[in-house]
Design a protein around this motif. Structure first.
Motif, PDB file in Angstrom:
ATOM      1  N   HIS A  55       2.757  12.815   6.588  1.00 19.99           N
ATOM      2  CA  HIS A  55       2.779  12.480   5.157  1.00 19.99           C
ATOM      3  C   HIS A  55       3.089  11.291   4.438  1.00 19.99           C
ATOM      4  O   HIS A  55       2.477  10.647   3.809  1.00 19.99           O
ATOM      5  CB  HIS A  55       3.531  13.638   4.208  1.00 19.99           C
ATOM      6  N   ALA A  56       4.123  10.739   5.054  1.00 19.95           N
ATOM      7  CA  ALA A  56       4.664   9.477   4.767  1.00 19.95           C
ATOM      8  C   ALA A  56       3.569   8.341   5.317  1.00 19.95           C
ATOM      9  O   ALA A  56       3.437   7.489   4.699  1.00 19.95           O
ATOM     10  CB  ALA A  56       5.904   9.298   5.711  1.00 19.95           C
ATOM     11  N   GLU A  57       2.823   8.554   6.129  1.00 19.37           N
ATOM     12  CA  GLU A  57       1.732   7.578   6.546  1.00 19.37           C
ATOM     13  C   GLU A  57       0.783   7.494   5.758  1.00 19.37           C
ATOM     14  O   GLU A  57       0.184   6.549   5.442  1.00 19.37           O
ATOM     15  CB  GLU A  57       1.270   7.931   8.163  1.00 19.37           C
ATOM     16  N   VAL A  58       0.116   8.688   5.071  1.00 23.96           N
ATOM     17  CA  VAL A  58      -0.768   8.833   4.089  1.00 23.96           C
ATOM     18  C   VAL A  58      -0.252   8.249   2.760  1.00 23.96           C
ATOM     19  O   VAL A  58      -0.859   7.441   2.300  1.00 23.96           O
ATOM     20  CB  VAL A  58      -1.010  10.521   3.723  1.00 23.96           C
ATOM     21  N   VAL A  59       0.786   8.406   2.554  1.00 24.31           N
ATOM     22  CA  VAL A  59       1.521   7.878   1.384  1.00 24.31           C
ATOM     23  C   VAL A  59       1.448   6.398   1.431  1.00 24.31           C
ATOM     24  O   VAL A  59       1.055   5.633   0.463  1.00 24.31           O
ATOM     25  CB  VAL A  59       3.066   8.421   0.815  1.00 24.31           C
ATOM     26  N   SER A  60       2.108   5.772   2.368  1.00 27.11           N
ATOM     27  CA  SER A  60       2.169   4.442   2.641  1.00 27.11           C
ATOM     28  C   SER A  60       0.840   3.781   2.718  1.00 27.11           C
ATOM     29  O   SER A  60       0.662   2.762   1.900  1.00 27.11           O
ATOM     30  CB  SER A  60       3.025   3.995   3.887  1.00 27.11           C
ATOM     31  N   ASN A  61      -0.192   4.472   3.275  1.00 24.29           N
ATOM     32  CA  ASN A  61      -1.514   3.651   3.476  1.00 24.29           C
ATOM     33  C   ASN A  61      -2.041   3.570   2.151  1.00 24.29           C
ATOM     34  O   ASN A  61      -2.764   2.679   1.386  1.00 24.29           O
ATOM     35  CB  ASN A  61      -2.291   4.656   4.379  1.00 24.29           C
ATOM     36  N   ALA A  62      -1.979   4.913   1.172  1.00 23.78           N
ATOM     37  CA  ALA A  62      -2.160   5.037  -0.008  1.00 23.78           C
ATOM     38  C   ALA A  62      -1.879   3.750  -1.017  1.00 23.78           C
ATOM     39  O   ALA A  62      -2.461   3.072  -1.850  1.00 23.78           O
ATOM     40  CB  ALA A  62      -2.041   5.965  -0.991  1.00 23.78           C
ATOM     41  N   LEU A  63      -0.374   3.581  -0.710  1.00 17.99           N
ATOM     42  CA  LEU A  63       0.309   2.420  -1.647  1.00 17.99           C
ATOM     43  C   LEU A  63      -0.225   1.047  -1.408  1.00 17.99           C
ATOM     44  O   LEU A  63      -0.445   0.355  -2.260  1.00 17.99           O
ATOM     45  CB  LEU A  63       1.787   2.760  -1.640  1.00 17.99           C
ATOM     46  N   ARG A  64      -0.457   0.945   0.050  1.00 21.96           N
ATOM     47  CA  ARG A  64      -0.817  -0.255   0.332  1.00 21.96           C
ATOM     48  C   ARG A  64      -2.391  -0.593  -0.036  1.00 21.96           C
ATOM     49  O   ARG A  64      -2.479  -1.811  -0.718  1.00 21.96           O
ATOM     50  CB  ARG A  64      -0.961  -0.365   2.165  1.00 21.96           C
ATOM     51  N   LEU A  65      -3.134   0.355   0.072  1.00 18.09           N
ATOM     52  CA  LEU A  65      -4.683   0.066  -0.576  1.00 18.09           C
ATOM     53  C   LEU A  65      -4.697   0.010  -1.927  1.00 18.09           C
ATOM     54  O   LEU A  65      -5.597  -0.839  -2.409  1.00 18.09           O
ATOM     55  CB  LEU A  65      -5.333   1.474  -0.106  1.00 18.09           C
ATOM     56  N   MET A  66      -3.833   0.396  -2.946  1.00 16.00           N
ATOM     57  CA  MET A  66      -3.695   0.267  -4.189  1.00 16.00           C
ATOM     58  C   MET A  66      -2.957  -1.185  -4.599  1.00 16.00           C
ATOM     59  O   MET A  66      -2.704  -1.361  -5.616  1.00 16.00           O
ATOM     60  CB  MET A  66      -3.052   1.336  -5.038  1.00 16.00           C
ATOM     61  N   GLY A  67      -2.509  -1.757  -3.643  1.00 16.20           N
ATOM     62  CA  GLY A  67      -1.558  -2.948  -3.984  1.00 16.20           C
ATOM     63  C   GLY A  67      -0.287  -2.730  -4.422  1.00 16.20           C
ATOM     64  O   GLY A  67       0.364  -3.622  -5.002  1.00 16.20           O
ATOM     65  N   LEU A  68       0.366  -1.531  -4.232  1.00 19.85           N
ATOM     66  CA  LEU A  68       1.556  -1.285  -4.474  1.00 19.85           C
ATOM     67  C   LEU A  68       2.586  -1.070  -3.124  1.00 19.85           C
ATOM     68  O   LEU A  68       3.619  -0.620  -3.339  1.00 19.85           O
ATOM     69  CB  LEU A  68       1.464   0.139  -5.042  1.00 19.85           C
ATOM     70  N   GLY A  69       2.379  -1.685  -1.965  1.00 26.87           N
ATOM     71  CA  GLY A  69       2.940  -1.648  -0.899  1.00 26.87           C
ATOM     72  C   GLY A  69       4.616  -2.263  -1.154  1.00 26.87           C
ATOM     73  O   GLY A  69       5.375  -1.818  -0.375  1.00 26.87           O
ATOM     74  N   ALA A  95      -2.288  12.042  -5.794  1.00 27.93           N
ATOM     75  CA  ALA A  95      -1.249  12.475  -6.524  1.00 27.93           C
ATOM     76  C   ALA A  95      -0.087  11.380  -6.353  1.00 27.93           C
ATOM     77  O   ALA A  95       0.673  11.149  -7.396  1.00 27.93           O
ATOM     78  CB  ALA A  95      -0.600  13.778  -5.996  1.00 27.93           C
ATOM     79  N   THR A  96       0.032  10.634  -5.205  1.00 27.07           N
ATOM     80  CA  THR A  96       0.905   9.788  -4.985  1.00 27.07           C
ATOM     81  C   THR A  96       0.753   8.522  -6.078  1.00 27.07           C
ATOM     82  O   THR A  96       1.601   7.965  -6.658  1.00 27.07           O
ATOM     83  CB  THR A  96       0.815   9.243  -3.456  1.00 27.07           C
ATOM     84  N   CYS A  97      -0.520   7.990  -5.836  1.00 25.73           N
ATOM     85  CA  CYS A  97      -1.082   6.819  -6.797  1.00 25.73           C
ATOM     86  C   CYS A  97      -0.734   7.182  -8.141  1.00 25.73           C
ATOM     87  O   CYS A  97      -0.514   6.334  -9.020  1.00 25.73           O
ATOM     88  CB  CYS A  97      -2.396   6.468  -6.441  1.00 25.73           C
ATOM     89  N   THR A  98      -1.250   8.500  -8.758  1.00 24.24           N
ATOM     90  CA  THR A  98      -0.933   8.787 -10.000  1.00 24.24           C
ATOM     91  C   THR A  98       0.332   8.741 -10.178  1.00 24.24           C
ATOM     92  O   THR A  98       0.913   8.213 -11.294  1.00 24.24           O
ATOM     93  CB  THR A  98      -1.508  10.198 -10.084  1.00 24.24           C
ATOM     94  N   ALA A  99       1.212   9.410  -9.316  1.00 27.09           N
ATOM     95  CA  ALA A  99       2.872   9.398  -9.740  1.00 27.09           C
ATOM     96  C   ALA A  99       3.213   8.033 -10.083  1.00 27.09           C
ATOM     97  O   ALA A  99       4.180   7.611 -10.642  1.00 27.09           O
ATOM     98  CB  ALA A  99       3.549  10.015  -8.832  1.00 27.09           C
ATOM     99  N   VAL A 100       3.046   7.234  -9.215  1.00 31.63           N
ATOM    100  CA  VAL A 100       3.488   5.556  -9.024  1.00 31.63           C
ATOM    101  C   VAL A 100       3.143   4.922  -9.966  1.00 31.63           C
ATOM    102  O   VAL A 100       3.843   4.100 -10.665  1.00 31.63           O
ATOM    103  CB  VAL A 100       3.301   5.203  -7.618  1.00 31.63           C
ATOM    104  N   ALA A 114      -9.663   7.087  -6.264  1.00 32.94           N
ATOM    105  CA  ALA A 114     -10.431   7.627  -5.100  1.00 32.94           C
ATOM    106  C   ALA A 114     -11.187   6.563  -4.594  1.00 32.94           C
ATOM    107  O   ALA A 114     -11.110   6.322  -3.481  1.00 32.94           O
ATOM    108  CB  ALA A 114     -11.269   8.772  -5.549  1.00 32.94           C
ATOM    109  N   ARG A 115     -11.820   5.593  -5.421  1.00 32.75           N
ATOM    110  CA  ARG A 115     -12.638   4.692  -4.742  1.00 32.75           C
ATOM    111  C   ARG A 115     -11.870   3.711  -3.976  1.00 32.75           C
ATOM    112  O   ARG A 115     -12.249   3.058  -2.841  1.00 32.75           O
ATOM    113  CB  ARG A 115     -13.624   3.949  -5.727  1.00 32.75           C
ATOM    114  N   THR A 116     -10.584   2.886  -4.539  1.00 37.11           N
ATOM    115  CA  THR A 116      -9.758   2.166  -3.972  1.00 37.11           C
ATOM    116  C   THR A 116      -9.074   2.358  -2.744  1.00 37.11           C
ATOM    117  O   THR A 116      -9.057   1.814  -1.711  1.00 37.11           O
ATOM    118  CB  THR A 116      -8.692   1.570  -5.115  1.00 37.11           C
TER     119      THR A 116
END
Length: 309
Positions: A55-69, A95-100, A114-116
């Motif tokens: 799950h941590a890998e998914v979260v980190s990847n999502a934040l990186r893709l959103m420019g929030l790394g 959920a992660t990107c919405t929360a952050v 979703a697109r990003t």
């Protein structure tokens, strides 16, 4: 301040079209209350993720893709395992990107997220489950773009869903499923039969609260789609799913199917009481290697709660 996002899982019950035609990757599915995906984000001096490794890998990847790394914050996660047919990756990323994004005061539109992050390349059932909940009818990709049109129908409150999830087995991940889906084609007759089952039985069954009609339509969709994937998964259902299919059938479940690639298998009962009573029989037949869960449809999208403002 803390932002908490809670959503459910999603069951994908089958495609109604493939990559060809004017509306590719149409399909149907259901948002369910559990297993739940819960994400909280709080301010911190460094970025840290408290979660299981996958799950941590998914979260980190999502934040990186959103420019929030590099944003200093703490993310905590509770979610089911990945790649078991519950759509966890999509629900967790959204959920992660919405929360952050909510935490730092930025726009948090789920479709843009979703697109990003690369969600919704084919099916939008998971996106619909997150944004709207209920029974999702994905009408397929628009001719002029990337987005899909969705219909979300309320799932009857009294009906119950029994999920059977093996504790160890998994289905293919995104890299593994890509080639199989790119080569997947439904012929015109199959598309006609699938749409007839979905629009002629599944949807009317839901709208009319006709349990038998709904379940019959779901099983018809599963039969056609399962046979179309037979060359990939070795049969109408994947090998790991067969035991659960038999156990649900023996217990009297209806509308039995495999969610996505599996190995999660679902079945429906017309009441919570019957589902709870039969779940023990199903668990006994499957043994300790399986988790048997009684849940229900989730007729709302993700919930966002802000505390400590």
């Amino acid at each position: 301040m803390e932002v908490r996002v809670r959503t459910g899982s999603r069951l994908h019950m089958g495609f109604l079209s493939s990559s060809g035609g004017p509306r590719p990757w149409a399909g149907i599915g259901l948002a369910v209350e559990s297993p739940a995906v819960e994400v909280s984000s709080t301010e911190s001096v460094v970025q840290e993720v408290a979660a299981e490794r996958e799950h941590a890998e998914v979260v980190s990847n999502a934040l990186r893709l959103m420019g929030l790394g590099s944003v200093p914050l703490r993310v905590e996660v509770r979610a089911p395992r990945l790649h078991v047919g519950l759509g966890t990756t999509t629900q967790l990323m959204l959920a992660t990107c919405t929360a952050v994004l909510r935490l730092i005061g930025r726009e948090h539109d789920p479709v843009r997220i979703a697109r990003t992050t690369g969600r919704g390349k084919r099916s939008w059932v998971g996106i619909g489950a997150f944004t709207r909940g209920g029974f999702v009818v994905d009408l397929g990709r628009r001719v002029d773009g990337w987005e899909h049109d969705l219909i979300a129908l309320p799932f009857p409150e009294g009906w119950s869903v029994v999920l059977c999830v093996p504790r160890d087995a998994r289905g293919p991940d995104e890299l593994q499923e890509g080639p199989a889906l790119e080569g997947f084609r439904l012929d015109p007759q199959q598309v006609k039969e699938l749409r007839s089952a979905a629009i002629g039985k599944v949807v009317p069954g839901l709208l009319g609260r006709d349990f038998r009609e709904f379940c019959g339509g779901v099983e018809e969709v599963q039969r056609i789609v399962g046979d179309a994937f037979r060359h990939v998964q070795g049969g109408r259902f994947g090998a790991h799913s067969l035991k659960a299919v038999d156990a649900l059938a023996s217990a009297g479940a209806s509308g039995i199917g495999q969610s996505s690639w599996g190995p999660t298998v679902y079945g429906f009962f017309p009441s919570t009481e019957e589902a709870s009573r039969r779940s023990g029989q199903i668990q006994e037949e499957l043994g300790e290697g399986w988790s048997v869960l009684v849940t229900r449809g989730r007729n709302r999208g993700a919930e966002v709660e802000v505390a400590g403002r």
